[in-house]
Design a protein around this motif. Structure first.
Motif, PDB file in Angstrom:
ATOM      1  N   ALA A   1      43.090  44.185  56.552  1.00  0.00           N
ATOM      2  CA  ALA A   1      42.982  43.680  55.177  1.00  0.00           C
ATOM      3  C   ALA A   1      42.360  42.299  55.265  1.00  0.00           C
ATOM      4  O   ALA A   1      42.176  41.769  56.366  1.00  0.00           O
ATOM      5  CB  ALA A   1      44.361  43.600  54.526  1.00  0.00           C
ATOM      6  N   ASN A   2      41.998  41.730  54.117  1.00  0.00           N
ATOM      7  CA  ASN A   2      41.515  40.341  54.106  1.00  0.00           C
ATOM      8  C   ASN A   2      42.173  39.597  52.952  1.00  0.00           C
ATOM      9  O   ASN A   2      42.870  40.206  52.130  1.00  0.00           O
ATOM     10  CB  ASN A   2      39.982  40.310  54.052  1.00  0.00           C
ATOM     11  CG  ASN A   2      39.442  41.114  52.874  1.00  0.00           C
ATOM     12  OD1 ASN A   2      39.870  40.907  51.732  1.00  0.00           O
ATOM     13  ND2 ASN A   2      38.512  42.023  53.136  1.00  0.00           N
ATOM     14  N   VAL A   3      41.974  38.300  52.925  1.00  0.00           N
ATOM     15  CA  VAL A   3      42.640  37.483  51.911  1.00  0.00           C
ATOM     16  C   VAL A   3      42.327  38.013  50.517  1.00  0.00           C
ATOM     17  O   VAL A   3      43.203  38.118  49.653  1.00  0.00           O
ATOM     18  CB  VAL A   3      42.218  35.995  52.048  1.00  0.00           C
ATOM     19  CG1 VAL A   3      42.750  35.168  50.880  1.00  0.00           C
ATOM     20  CG2 VAL A   3      42.716  35.425  53.366  1.00  0.00           C
ATOM     21  N   SER A   4      41.073  38.409  50.321  1.00  0.00           N
ATOM     22  CA  SER A   4      40.661  38.871  49.001  1.00  0.00           C
ATOM     23  C   SER A   4      41.345  40.188  48.617  1.00  0.00           C
ATOM     24  O   SER A   4      41.820  40.347  47.493  1.00  0.00           O
ATOM     25  CB  SER A   4      39.137  39.003  48.990  1.00  0.00           C
ATOM     26  OG  SER A   4      38.742  39.920  48.020  1.00  0.00           O
ATOM     27  N   SER A   5      41.441  41.138  49.547  1.00  0.00           N
ATOM     28  CA  SER A   5      42.070  42.424  49.193  1.00  0.00           C
ATOM     29  C   SER A   5      43.566  42.231  48.911  1.00  0.00           C
ATOM     30  O   SER A   5      44.133  42.857  48.016  1.00  0.00           O
ATOM     31  CB  SER A   5      41.838  43.472  50.288  1.00  0.00           C
ATOM     32  OG  SER A   5      42.493  43.131  51.485  1.00  0.00           O
ATOM     33  N   VAL A   6      44.198  41.328  49.669  1.00  0.00           N
ATOM     34  CA  VAL A   6      45.635  41.090  49.490  1.00  0.00           C
ATOM     35  C   VAL A   6      45.909  40.397  48.152  1.00  0.00           C
ATOM     36  O   VAL A   6      46.795  40.805  47.394  1.00  0.00           O
ATOM     37  CB  VAL A   6      46.187  40.253  50.669  1.00  0.00           C
ATOM     38  CG1 VAL A   6      47.571  39.694  50.365  1.00  0.00           C
ATOM     39  CG2 VAL A   6      46.225  41.097  51.938  1.00  0.00           C
ATOM     40  N   THR A   7      45.128  39.371  47.838  1.00  0.00           N
ATOM     41  CA  THR A   7      45.378  38.653  46.588  1.00  0.00           C
ATOM     42  C   THR A   7      45.021  39.529  45.380  1.00  0.00           C
ATOM     43  O   THR A   7      45.684  39.466  44.348  1.00  0.00           O
ATOM     44  CB  THR A   7      44.604  37.316  46.531  1.00  0.00           C
ATOM     45  OG1 THR A   7      43.216  37.585  46.765  1.00  0.00           O
ATOM     46  CG2 THR A   7      45.111  36.336  47.571  1.00  0.00           C
ATOM     47  N   THR A   8      44.000  40.373  45.526  1.00  0.00           N
ATOM     48  CA  THR A   8      43.635  41.280  44.430  1.00  0.00           C
ATOM     49  C   THR A   8      44.779  42.250  44.124  1.00  0.00           C
ATOM     50  O   THR A   8      45.117  42.487  42.964  1.00  0.00           O
ATOM     51  CB  THR A   8      42.360  42.074  44.789  1.00  0.00           C
ATOM     52  OG1 THR A   8      41.314  41.140  45.066  1.00  0.00           O
ATOM     53  CG2 THR A   8      41.930  42.990  43.654  1.00  0.00           C
TER      54      THR A   8
END
Ligand SMILES: *[C@@H]1O[C@H](CO)[C@@H](O)[C@H](O)[C@H]1NC(C)=O
Ligand SMILES: *[C@@H]1O[C@H](CO)[C@@H](O)[C@H](O)[C@H]1NC(C)=O
Ligand SMILES: [Zn+2]
Length: 387
Positions: free
Chosen positions: A242-249
């Motif tokens: 995962a990446n920061v963007s997928s997690v925060t989304t």
């Protein structure tokens, strides 16, 4: 890359790192000081034959424990048929009376697992800047490596809780091993801070009625989280899943659904995050102001539960937060008039929907994720000792 290679490599490396860490901690603690404490090996289930564990076992009565067979494997295989009396969160989504939410609407119970680590101090800076308090579910083996960080968490008004000594799946352990995992962690936190924890989160959310029986005998309140919606899966970032963007989304979507749905937002929720890597800290740095600007009130677990005594009594004295002592129920917590309600407010649930359980996917990745962390810690301990 083959699955076996992915699994075996970090495991092998972690065994070396565990050993280095364990030797270092033992060397450090058995040095010149006569009152030195020898803690169990880091990352390993503590022996139940040590004098310490034998003494702890004498203090509790484990008779009457439910007859539930031990699970096997990481993650444990879900048995084909499980009796409802087992109430296994991972496989049945059953939470019994574990805490799975905050009772008041728009309250976000903020929690970080698996620390302290080398990134915890930077997370504390983020929390300080945003002026929010969190609950930290601490791994005992990490506490003895970073006692000053744990002290800083407490001094900055955060809440300390247990996440076991070695982060093993508790449904695979015997009653006595669970006692050893919990009491050594309790001791490590007490040695670092002078506070005795009373809240705990089972690693991977792996809990059933056999585990609950032992934890309750030890006086622990079990805290899970509010299902897959608020499981950030931030641990997948260091695993490159995962990446920061997928997690925060994912989180923002869950928060929007929560805000839009009057039936969901009748009570608050508890999220699951980790102080594991620079990226997981970045997730917190983005989500906390997002939550605040969307009308969410961010609190630690005892605060959201209106529990004025977030720690266990020691010699008849109960400590509040920030060192305020309390035997009457008033403490340093800003729960105001609600502070007397205590445990009655605890959110209980006998049957959370399956999405509320700890997903098995969560399990596997999380298990692997721990190894690089330990790997990173080994050399730090070596470096400190070399000074
Ligand atoms: C992050 O993950 C999402 C979902 O897997 C993907 O679509 C996106 O391209 C990734 N972003 C970066 C910057 O890697
Ligand atoms: C709101 O949430 C409840 C409980 O999860 C669900 O049953 C219901 O369908 C949701 N309502 C809407 C409009 O999404
Ligand atoms: Zn964990």
């Amino acid at each position: 890359m083959s699955f076996a290679r992915v699994i075996l490599r970090p495991r092998f490396i972690s065994i070396i790192a565990y050993t280095i860490g364990a030797i270092c901690v033992q060397a450090a603690s058995s040095g010149s000081s006569p009152s030195a404490i020898t803690y169990p090996r880091i990352g390993a289930i503590p022996s139940i034959n040590s004098p310490e564990v034998q003494a702890w076992l004498k203090e509790i009565d484990l008779s009457g424990s439910p007859l539930i067979g031990l699970n096997h494997g990481v993650p444990p295989d879900c048995p084909a048929k499980i009796d409802s009396s087992v109430c296994y969160w991972t496989c049945q989504g059953c939470a019994e009376d574990d805490v799975v939410a905050c009772p008041n609407p728009n309250v976000w119970g903020l929690t970080f697992d698996d620390g302290p680590t080398e990134v915890t101090t930077s997370l504390l800076k983020v929390l300080h800047k945003e002026n929010v308090k969190a609950t930290f579910f601490l791994i005992g083996g990490n506490v003895v490596q970073f006692p000053e960080v744990v002290k800083a968490e407490l001094e900055q008004g955060h809440h300390l809780a247990s996440h076991t000594w070695s982060h093993h799946t508790l449904t695979t352990l015997t009653n006595e091993q669970i006692v050893a995992e919990m009491k050594w962690t309790e001791k490590a936190i007490e040695d670092a801070t002078g506070y005795r924890v009373k809240y705990m989160r089972p690693p991977y959310g792996d809990v059933d009625n056999h585990v609950r029986f032992v934890l309750k005998k030890l006086g622990y309140i079990i805290v899970d989280w509010t299902g897959d919606a608020f499981d950030t899966d931030d641990w997948k970032i260091p695993m490159k899943q995962a990446n920061v963007s997928s997690v925060t989304t994912h989180f923002k979507k869950s928060a929007a659904t929560y805000n839009a749905n009057k039936s969901l937002s009748k009570k608050g929720f508890i999220s699951l995050e980790h102080d594991l890597s620079v990226e997981t800290v970045r997730v917190a740095k983005e989500l906390i102001p997002y939550g605040t600007s969307h009308g969410l009130i961010i609190q630690s677990i005892p605060n959201c539960l209106h529990d004025a005594t977030p720690y266990a009594a020691m010699n008849g004295v109960v400590k509040g937060v920030n060192g305020s002592h309390s035997t009457t129920g008033s403490s340093g917590m800003n729960t105001g008039a609600q502070s007397q309600k205590g445990k009655n407010d605890m959110v209980t649930s006998t049957s959370v929907s399956t999405s509320a359980g700890a997903s098995r996917q969560h399990f596997l990745g999380h298990a692997l994720m721990l190894s690089p962390t330990i790997l990173a810690l080994g050399p730090i301990v070596v470096a400190i000792l070399a000074l």
